[in-house]
Design an enzyme around this catalytic site. Structure first.
Site, PDB file in Angstrom:
ATOM      1  N   GLY A  46     -22.389 -11.517  46.554  1.00 54.26           N
ATOM      2  CA  GLY A  46     -23.112 -12.224  45.502  1.00 54.26           C
ATOM      3  C   GLY A  46     -23.623 -11.175  44.529  1.00 54.26           C
ATOM      4  O   GLY A  46     -24.241 -10.185  44.956  1.00 54.26           O
ATOM      5  N   ARG A  88     -16.912  -2.599  45.014  1.00 47.88           N
ATOM      6  CA  ARG A  88     -16.352  -3.858  44.499  1.00 47.88           C
ATOM      7  C   ARG A  88     -16.371  -3.783  42.968  1.00 47.88           C
ATOM      8  O   ARG A  88     -17.387  -3.401  42.383  1.00 47.88           O
ATOM      9  CB  ARG A  88     -17.160  -5.070  44.995  1.00 47.88           C
ATOM     10  CG  ARG A  88     -17.080  -5.238  46.529  1.00 47.88           C
ATOM     11  CD  ARG A  88     -17.608  -6.581  46.975  1.00 47.88           C
ATOM     12  NE  ARG A  88     -16.717  -7.662  46.620  1.00 47.88           N
ATOM     13  CZ  ARG A  88     -17.042  -8.954  46.686  1.00 47.88           C
ATOM     14  NH1 ARG A  88     -18.264  -9.313  47.059  1.00 47.88           N
ATOM     15  NH2 ARG A  88     -16.185  -9.894  46.367  1.00 47.88           N
ATOM     16  N   GLN A 224     -17.559 -19.262  51.230  1.00 47.79           N
ATOM     17  CA  GLN A 224     -18.983 -19.063  50.923  1.00 47.79           C
ATOM     18  C   GLN A 224     -19.714 -20.392  50.784  1.00 47.79           C
ATOM     19  O   GLN A 224     -20.907 -20.488  51.085  1.00 47.79           O
ATOM     20  CB  GLN A 224     -19.144 -18.270  49.617  1.00 47.79           C
ATOM     21  CG  GLN A 224     -18.766 -16.803  49.703  1.00 47.79           C
ATOM     22  CD  GLN A 224     -17.334 -16.557  49.292  1.00 47.79           C
ATOM     23  OE1 GLN A 224     -16.477 -17.434  49.439  1.00 47.79           O
ATOM     24  NE2 GLN A 224     -17.033 -15.374  48.804  1.00 47.79           N
ATOM     25  N   ASP A 265     -20.366 -13.472  38.073  1.00 51.51           N
ATOM     26  CA  ASP A 265     -20.262 -12.067  38.475  1.00 51.51           C
ATOM     27  C   ASP A 265     -20.244 -11.138  37.272  1.00 51.51           C
ATOM     28  O   ASP A 265     -20.645  -9.975  37.368  1.00 51.51           O
ATOM     29  CB  ASP A 265     -19.026 -11.855  39.340  1.00 51.51           C
ATOM     30  CG  ASP A 265     -19.247 -12.514  40.685  1.00 51.51           C
ATOM     31  OD1 ASP A 265     -18.985 -13.727  40.795  1.00 51.51           O
ATOM     32  OD2 ASP A 265     -19.746 -11.831  41.599  1.00 51.51           O
ATOM     33  N   ASN A 275     -16.306 -15.664  37.765  1.00 52.45           N
ATOM     34  CA  ASN A 275     -17.025 -16.119  38.958  1.00 52.45           C
ATOM     35  C   ASN A 275     -15.988 -16.341  40.050  1.00 52.45           C
ATOM     36  O   ASN A 275     -14.781 -16.140  39.840  1.00 52.45           O
ATOM     37  CB  ASN A 275     -17.832 -17.390  38.656  1.00 52.45           C
ATOM     38  CG  ASN A 275     -18.789 -17.752  39.788  1.00 52.45           C
ATOM     39  OD1 ASN A 275     -19.529 -16.886  40.281  1.00 52.45           O
ATOM     40  ND2 ASN A 275     -18.782 -18.989  40.235  1.00 52.45           N
ATOM     41  N   LYS A 276     -16.441 -16.752  41.203  1.00 43.20           N
ATOM     42  CA  LYS A 276     -15.565 -16.922  42.366  1.00 43.20           C
ATOM     43  C   LYS A 276     -14.299 -17.692  42.042  1.00 43.20           C
ATOM     44  O   LYS A 276     -14.344 -18.675  41.302  1.00 43.20           O
ATOM     45  CB  LYS A 276     -16.370 -17.635  43.464  1.00 43.20           C
ATOM     46  CG  LYS A 276     -15.654 -17.894  44.760  1.00 43.20           C
ATOM     47  CD  LYS A 276     -14.996 -16.666  45.350  1.00 43.20           C
ATOM     48  CE  LYS A 276     -15.916 -15.476  45.510  1.00 43.20           C
ATOM     49  NZ  LYS A 276     -15.174 -14.206  45.772  1.00 43.20           N
TER      50      LYS A 276
HETATM   51  O1  MRU Z   1     -17.149 -12.520  46.532  1.00 42.11           O
HETATM   52  P1  MRU Z   1     -18.604 -12.907  46.432  1.00 42.11           P
HETATM   53  O2  MRU Z   1     -19.052 -13.776  47.552  1.00 42.11           O
HETATM   54  O3  MRU Z   1     -19.475 -11.710  46.210  1.00 42.11           O
HETATM   55  O4  MRU Z   1     -18.658 -13.774  45.113  1.00 42.11           O
HETATM   56  C1  MRU Z   1     -19.867 -14.363  44.749  1.00 42.11           C
HETATM   57  C2  MRU Z   1     -19.785 -15.237  43.571  1.00 42.11           C
HETATM   58  O5  MRU Z   1     -18.749 -15.383  42.965  1.00 42.11           O
HETATM   59  C3  MRU Z   1     -21.066 -15.838  43.100  1.00 42.11           C
HETATM   60  O6  MRU Z   1     -20.844 -17.099  42.538  1.00 42.11           O
HETATM   61  C4  MRU Z   1     -21.686 -14.930  42.032  1.00 42.11           C
HETATM   62  O7  MRU Z   1     -21.787 -13.623  42.520  1.00 42.11           O
HETATM   63  C5  MRU Z   1     -23.007 -15.389  41.580  1.00 42.11           C
HETATM   64  S1  MRU Z   1     -24.221 -15.074  42.785  1.00 42.11           S
HETATM   65  C6  MRU Z   1     -25.749 -15.492  42.221  1.00 42.11           C
END
Ligand code: MRU
Length: 374
Positions: A46, A88, A224, A265, A275-276
């Protein structure tokens, strides 16, 4: 309530998100390399939480350093920043946090370790950071610099929670008095220092008395939504229903979803939002069904150095996260798979971006820039 991440005397303690919801266990990282590995393996994930972890990892590295001179400590510091930066690539909060820690490190050195008078309203943390002797020896300076780094990382965590609460206050007004809100991935307390971005807005609306229930996309392949969003909302008593990613369009068409809210992100200067993976699909479906689509993110997620979303680096993760579930193959052996971890939603699909400084709308190139000077 659980703590996503905290600073302890032993190291950086975090809830292990790879083991939720089956087990609520905590991991203490005892050096910066362990923090880097926790970010890479998604023990912590996140965007804002990654930023906090990056800052705490660097603070831990500096604290544990055996360097005897500031010159040696600076060289080690650069290695720490570099290692953390390579974990990352997509969430810009990580690079934001490294930059901020670097700024604190350099400020300390250029000010000779003396940061001025302690203001009346300084917090305990500020006092530790400010009360540093002007003419200390190099060894004294190293001790003081170590506590300065720890203070900066703790500040980043405290600020993140306050920012999420502010975002909640701004965003709650956009949600209906009653209805179902769809979210994708986890943008909650687990993805931040606490409270959450998208889920923070939902939490704020619920605490204002709005009758909100949440539909959580499961969020293949890392789940997630199923593992984390469902877990933290249920723990908080907020009604949550789990759906698979391919059900969202069906429920939208049936009029069962009143708004979508997600985190981010990285947001480019024109509002394009990484975003995801799967967020883009949801945004297009929301547009087709005339449902508002909101992004909630702190300013530390906005990258004004990128003019549009095509420039956002997209992390490609292991194929195994697609072909296997908990070590069990769910696809024929050796079938190739792809795993981009994020996608980019063009700004034209966004109804608004909710930040701690207020709401941005089209044209984002102007409204986002204005928030930084507000
Ligand atoms: O791969 P992740 O679990 O780190 O990805 C997270 C996301 O895409 C969240 O939607 C994003 O980081 C926003 S968190 C407040």
């Amino acid at each position: 309530m659980f703590k996503t991440i905290e600073w302890t005397d032993e190291g950086v303690r975090m809830i292990d998100q790879t083991r939720l919801p089956a087990e609520e266990v905590y991991l203490t990282c005892r050096d910066y390399q362990e923090v880097a590995e926790a970010i890479r393996s998604m023990v912590i994930r996140g965007a804002p939480a990654i930023g906090v972890a990056a800052a705490m990892g660097i603070a831990l590295g500096v604290k544990k350093s055996a360097a005897k001179s500031l010159k040696d400590l600076r060289a080690e510091f650069e290695t720490m920043c570099d290692t953390i930066s390579k974990t990352r690539p997509t969430a810009v909060n990580l690079f934001w946090a490294v930059k901020r820690m670097r700024g604190a490190f350099e400020d300390f050195l250029t000010s000779g370790g003396y940061l001025g008078k302690v203001p009346e309203d300084a917090s305990d943390l500020d006092r530790v950071a400010l009360m540093i002797p002007r003419d200390g020896s190099e060894a004294d300076m190293i001790v003081a610099l170590k506590s300065r780094m720890v203070v900066e990382a703790q500040r980043i965590l405290a600020e993140d929670i306050a920012i999420n609460e502010a975002m909640g206050r701004h965003g709650a007004a956009l949600l209906p008095e009653a209805g179902t809100i769809l979210t994708h991935c986890n943008a909650g307390a687990l993805a931040t220092g606490g409270y959450g971005t998208a889920l923070g807005v939902i939490r704020a609306a619920v605490s204002q008395g709005k009758a909100i229930q949440v539909f959580a996309d499961e969020t293949r392949p890392f789940l997630q939504g199923a593992r984390l969003t469902a877990w933290e909302l249920a723990k908080d008593g907020i009604p949550v229903t789990l759906i698979t990613d391919n059900m969202a369009g069906h429920f939208m068409k049936q009029g069962q979803i009143q708004a979508v809210i997600v985190g981010a992100d990285r947001i480019a200067a024109n509002g394009d939002t990484a975003n995801k993976i799967g967020t883009y699909t949801v945004a297009v479906l929301a547009h087709e069904n005339r449902i508002p689509f909101y992004v909630a993110a702190p300013l530390s997620t906005i990258d004004l150095s990128l003019s549009c979303g095509d420039q956002i680096p997209i992390e490609e993760r292991s194929q195994r996260e697609v072909t296997h579930l908990k070590g069990v193959a769910i696809a024929p052996q050796d079938v190739p798979a792809r795993h981009p971890a994020f996608d980019v939603t063009p700004h034209r699909y966004l109804t608004a971006i909710i930040t701690e400084r207020g709401i941005a709308r089209e044209p984002y190139t102007e409204s986002l820039k204005a928030l930084f000077t507000a």
